[in-house]
Write an enzyme that holds these catalytic residues in place. Structure first.
Site, PDB file in Angstrom:
ATOM      1  N   LEU A  61      -9.042  -4.815 -15.093  1.00  0.00           N
ATOM      2  CA  LEU A  61     -10.433  -4.719 -14.622  1.00  0.00           C
ATOM      3  C   LEU A  61     -11.446  -4.447 -15.734  1.00  0.00           C
ATOM      4  O   LEU A  61     -12.598  -4.129 -15.463  1.00  0.00           O
ATOM      5  CB  LEU A  61     -10.566  -3.674 -13.507  1.00  0.00           C
ATOM      6  CG  LEU A  61      -9.583  -3.825 -12.342  1.00  0.00           C
ATOM      7  CD1 LEU A  61      -9.794  -2.714 -11.326  1.00  0.00           C
ATOM      8  CD2 LEU A  61      -9.697  -5.192 -11.690  1.00  0.00           C
ATOM      9  N   CYS A  62     -11.037  -4.547 -16.974  1.00  0.00           N
ATOM     10  CA  CYS A  62     -11.930  -4.346 -18.105  1.00  0.00           C
ATOM     11  C   CYS A  62     -12.622  -5.681 -18.419  1.00  0.00           C
ATOM     12  O   CYS A  62     -11.955  -6.712 -18.536  1.00  0.00           O
ATOM     13  CB  CYS A  62     -11.112  -3.857 -19.306  1.00  0.00           C
ATOM     14  SG  CYS A  62     -12.079  -3.176 -20.633  1.00  0.00           S
ATOM     15  N   HIS A  63     -13.946  -5.663 -18.549  1.00  0.00           N
ATOM     16  CA  HIS A  63     -14.692  -6.892 -18.833  1.00  0.00           C
ATOM     17  C   HIS A  63     -14.390  -7.403 -20.241  1.00  0.00           C
ATOM     18  O   HIS A  63     -14.346  -6.602 -21.183  1.00  0.00           O
ATOM     19  CB  HIS A  63     -16.199  -6.635 -18.736  1.00  0.00           C
ATOM     20  CG  HIS A  63     -16.679  -6.369 -17.355  1.00  0.00           C
ATOM     21  ND1 HIS A  63     -16.650  -5.121 -16.793  1.00  0.00           N
ATOM     22  CD2 HIS A  63     -17.194  -7.203 -16.422  1.00  0.00           C
ATOM     23  CE1 HIS A  63     -17.138  -5.187 -15.566  1.00  0.00           C
ATOM     24  NE2 HIS A  63     -17.464  -6.431 -15.312  1.00  0.00           N
ATOM     25  N   MET A  99     -13.799   1.349 -24.088  1.00  0.00           N
ATOM     26  CA  MET A  99     -12.383   0.999 -23.988  1.00  0.00           C
ATOM     27  C   MET A  99     -11.922   0.222 -25.220  1.00  0.00           C
ATOM     28  O   MET A  99     -10.788   0.388 -25.668  1.00  0.00           O
ATOM     29  CB  MET A  99     -12.103   0.204 -22.709  1.00  0.00           C
ATOM     30  CG  MET A  99     -12.287   1.023 -21.437  1.00  0.00           C
ATOM     31  SD  MET A  99     -11.401   2.611 -21.446  1.00  0.00           S
ATOM     32  CE  MET A  99      -9.725   2.065 -21.632  1.00  0.00           C
ATOM     33  N   GLU A 100     -12.800  -0.593 -25.777  1.00  0.00           N
ATOM     34  CA  GLU A 100     -12.450  -1.342 -26.981  1.00  0.00           C
ATOM     35  C   GLU A 100     -12.260  -0.400 -28.161  1.00  0.00           C
ATOM     36  O   GLU A 100     -11.310  -0.556 -28.945  1.00  0.00           O
ATOM     37  CB  GLU A 100     -13.531  -2.390 -27.277  1.00  0.00           C
ATOM     38  CG  GLU A 100     -13.528  -3.566 -26.335  1.00  0.00           C
ATOM     39  CD  GLU A 100     -14.043  -3.290 -24.915  1.00  0.00           C
ATOM     40  OE1 GLU A 100     -13.861  -4.150 -24.045  1.00  0.00           O
ATOM     41  OE2 GLU A 100     -14.621  -2.211 -24.666  1.00  0.00           O
ATOM     42  N   ASP A 114       4.724   2.555 -36.328  1.00  0.00           N
ATOM     43  CA  ASP A 114       5.728   1.498 -36.471  1.00  0.00           C
ATOM     44  C   ASP A 114       6.099   1.269 -37.935  1.00  0.00           C
ATOM     45  O   ASP A 114       7.274   1.104 -38.259  1.00  0.00           O
ATOM     46  CB  ASP A 114       5.212   0.189 -35.867  1.00  0.00           C
ATOM     47  CG  ASP A 114       6.214  -0.936 -36.030  1.00  0.00           C
ATOM     48  OD1 ASP A 114       7.357  -0.775 -35.553  1.00  0.00           O
ATOM     49  OD2 ASP A 114       5.869  -1.956 -36.648  1.00  0.00           O
TER      50      ASP A 114
END
Length: 150
Positions: A61-63, A99-100, A114
């Site tokens: 649901l993230c644009h 969010m980005e 990693d």
């Protein structure tokens, strides 16, 4: 997905951070470019940028956003064995870019893990947090500094 079609487009920016706790000797290996997998910080920077661009593929649901800037910076503290990561994302859009920025910082930290896990599998990632956001209806928001009155 939330309908943002009625919202005004504005310049929006978000800054997020993450940290990786490791051993001082791992910091030395990173600084001297002696990690067997390659240049840890350059790889983590590219991974974070790529992750920011793919956020809407990862978070339901993230644009999808037309990012105009993504940057990833690192601060290494050899004495404490800490790597501090800061991401910045900017966009001209109808919705925020938090969010980005959070995704970029998270994936940069995971990439460091990693690349260094063979030397220190006990590394700890976190906290991952939003530091600041600007733009939109609410304007500027900043994380209060530790010890500040709420």
């Amino acid at each position: 997905m939330v309908d943002v079609s009625g919202k005004a487009s504005s310049m929006r920016e978000a800054i997020a951070s993450a940290s990786v706790q490791t051993q001082p000797d791992v910091i030395a290996l990173i600084e001297q470019a002696l990690v067997k997998k390659g240049d840890v910080l350059a790889t983590a920077r590219i991974a974070g940028i790529m992750a920011a661009k793919k956020t809407s593929d990862l978070i339901p649901l993230c644009h999808p956003l037309p990012l105009s800037k993504v940057s990833i910076d690192f601060e290494l503290n050899a004495a404490s064995g800490q790597i501090f990561i800061q991401s910045l994302c900017r966009v001209q859009s109808q919705t925020g870019v938090e969010m980005e920025a959070l995704t970029a910082a998270s994936v940069a930290a995971l990439t460091i893990y990693d690349m260094c896990k063979a030397v220190d599998p006990a590394m700890v990632i976190g906290p991952i947090q939003l530091q600041q956001k600007t733009g939109g209806k609410h304007g500027l928001w900043q994380r209060p500094t530790e010890g500040a009155a709420l």
